[in-house]
Design a protein around this motif. Sequence first.
Motif, PDB file in Angstrom:
ATOM      1  N   ALA A 273       0.861  -1.191   0.145  1.00  0.00           N
ATOM      2  CA  ALA A 273      -0.055  -0.113   0.082  1.00  0.00           C
ATOM      3  C   ALA A 273       0.832   1.110  -0.015  1.00  0.00           C
ATOM      4  CB  ALA A 273      -1.087  -0.028   1.421  1.00  0.00           C
ATOM      5  N   ALA A 274       1.984   1.094   0.819  1.00  0.00           N
ATOM      6  CA  ALA A 274       2.774   2.355   0.865  1.00  0.00           C
ATOM      7  C   ALA A 274       3.632   2.441  -0.709  1.00  0.00           C
ATOM      8  CB  ALA A 274       4.093   1.959   2.077  1.00  0.00           C
ATOM      9  N   ARG A 275       3.772   1.580  -1.065  1.00  0.00           N
ATOM     10  CA  ARG A 275       4.484   1.661  -2.491  1.00  0.00           C
ATOM     11  C   ARG A 275       3.672   2.322  -3.823  1.00  0.00           C
ATOM     12  NH1 ARG A 275       6.554  -3.291  -0.648  1.00  0.00           N
ATOM     13  NH2 ARG A 275       8.644  -3.159   0.131  1.00  0.00           N
ATOM     14  N   LEU A 276       2.554   1.668  -3.615  1.00  0.00           N
ATOM     15  CA  LEU A 276       1.169   2.042  -4.457  1.00  0.00           C
ATOM     16  C   LEU A 276       1.059   3.696  -4.283  1.00  0.00           C
ATOM     17  CD1 LEU A 276      -1.085  -0.870  -4.160  1.00  0.00           C
ATOM     18  CD2 LEU A 276       0.078  -0.208  -6.286  1.00  0.00           C
ATOM     19  N   HIS A 277       1.039   3.940  -3.206  1.00  0.00           N
ATOM     20  CA  HIS A 277       0.698   5.338  -2.882  1.00  0.00           C
ATOM     21  C   HIS A 277       1.905   6.448  -3.262  1.00  0.00           C
ATOM     22  CE1 HIS A 277      -1.097   9.058  -1.233  1.00  0.00           C
ATOM     23  NE2 HIS A 277       0.011   9.322  -0.484  1.00  0.00           N
ATOM     24  N   ARG A 278       3.040   5.866  -3.002  1.00  0.00           N
ATOM     25  CA  ARG A 278       4.294   6.861  -3.288  1.00  0.00           C
ATOM     26  C   ARG A 278       4.344   6.864  -4.816  1.00  0.00           C
ATOM     27  NH1 ARG A 278       7.386   3.853  -0.074  1.00  0.00           N
ATOM     28  NH2 ARG A 278       8.540   2.686  -1.650  1.00  0.00           N
ATOM     29  N   ILE A 279       4.174   5.993  -5.535  1.00  0.00           N
ATOM     30  CA  ILE A 279       4.535   6.084  -6.766  1.00  0.00           C
ATOM     31  C   ILE A 279       3.215   6.642  -7.421  1.00  0.00           C
ATOM     32  CG2 ILE A 279       6.187   4.043  -7.078  1.00  0.00           C
ATOM     33  CD1 ILE A 279       4.096   2.542  -8.092  1.00  0.00           C
ATOM     34  N   GLY A 280       2.055   6.895  -6.995  1.00  0.00           N
ATOM     35  CA  GLY A 280       1.106   7.801  -7.398  1.00  0.00           C
ATOM     36  C   GLY A 280       0.044   6.840  -8.028  1.00  0.00           C
ATOM     37  N   LEU A 281       0.084   5.702  -7.629  1.00  0.00           N
ATOM     38  CA  LEU A 281      -0.978   4.623  -8.509  1.00  0.00           C
ATOM     39  C   LEU A 281      -2.297   4.847  -7.370  1.00  0.00           C
ATOM     40  CD1 LEU A 281       1.055   1.700  -9.585  1.00  0.00           C
ATOM     41  CD2 LEU A 281      -0.173   3.520 -10.872  1.00  0.00           C
ATOM     42  N   THR A 282      -2.339   5.079  -6.246  1.00  0.00           N
ATOM     43  CA  THR A 282      -3.506   5.100  -5.371  1.00  0.00           C
ATOM     44  C   THR A 282      -3.465   6.373  -4.542  1.00  0.00           C
ATOM     45  OG1 THR A 282      -2.497   4.108  -3.429  1.00  0.00           O
ATOM     46  CG2 THR A 282      -3.458   2.696  -5.044  1.00  0.00           C
ATOM     47  N   PRO A 283      -4.689   7.172  -4.243  1.00  0.00           N
ATOM     48  CA  PRO A 283      -4.717   8.114  -3.505  1.00  0.00           C
ATOM     49  C   PRO A 283      -4.566   8.024  -2.262  1.00  0.00           C
ATOM     50  CG  PRO A 283      -6.951   7.520  -4.263  1.00  0.00           C
ATOM     51  CD  PRO A 283      -6.033   6.617  -4.946  1.00  0.00           C
TER      52      PRO A 283
END
Length: 370
Positions: A273-283
């Motif tokens: 979840a942290a990686r998805l958010h960090r690379i802008g894939l999730t809000p």
Amino acid sequence: MSSPDPQVRATRNPSTPAPGRGPVVAVTGAASGVGDLLTRRLVASDDIGRVVAVDERRGDVPEAHWHVLDVRDPAIAEKFRGADVVVHLALDLDLETDSAARSAYNVRGTQTVLTAAAAAGVRRVVLCTSAMVYGALADNDVPLSEDAELRATAEATAVGDLLEIERLGRRAPRAHPGLNVTVARPAVLVGGTDTALTRYFESPRLLVVAGSRPTWQFCHVEDLVSALEYAALEKVDGEFAVGCDGWLEQEEVEEFSGIRRMELPSAVALGAAARLHRIGLTPSPAGDLAYTMHPWVVSVGRLHDAGWRPRWTNEEVLGALLEEVQGRHTVAGRRLGRKDATAAAGAAGATVALLGTAALVRRARKRRGL
């Protein structure tokens, strides 16, 4: 269920309060969302003298007395003059808003409203935050007392803003003697809302972190509006929670919704979840996940003591939420179009997206020799 009370219209002259009627109430953020519903409810109430509506655009409630301006404008003090109570609902909690811009708006707006209300001689300001400020932690009591310590951190969407708004609310009466500040803290809000927690129910599977103890307490927007009316009428003081009585365990949610779970180890779920958010894939930042892992159910004792009761049960609100999100498709907090959602569902949905992301990150690190 019958038509919600906030939709009822009145024909009162917006310019002057009726003799002997109740307080003059100003509502910020009155043109949309909870602010619009509250404004409609107040103009229809025989207990309210007059309603002053403030927003950046004029709303569709002609019975209110409208002022069009930004809540960060110090000129708002003049618009509050003559009001007894201000209910401040002009907040930006949009998942897609830039976090820095959102915080700047929410904090500066609240500061300005509190200062302007004091300058205008308003006796009470009602703020609306969230029960999320208590924090979702494994050792939380179920239910929490409304006086429980606020242990949330700024790691979840907008929770840092809400904590700062609460801090400003606590300081205001000391800086402005005679000003009373009341704070409403709704549970998971449902009814025209779009949050990380409502999007949880848009996924093809309900992500459950292994070893966690999720509990769910909902608040329908109609019940929040009626509770805010109680606060505007000075029937309840201090900080109070708003929500359905009791709570639902995760197993009850799954049985009621018919949505199956997918279980992940904590390290995998939080890391992905942290990686998805960090690379802008999730809000949604990884901190939002804690609110689906640990309990943060709160007693609604103060409202009960004041005579208020919720019209909705947790089961009814969950049913309304499932109906509302039908046809929407979310994977790991990110909304997808129908074509992408079909592919995601075929790949086992949100959980596979998380696992796949973690695997991709590991492979990329190996290729780079990290």
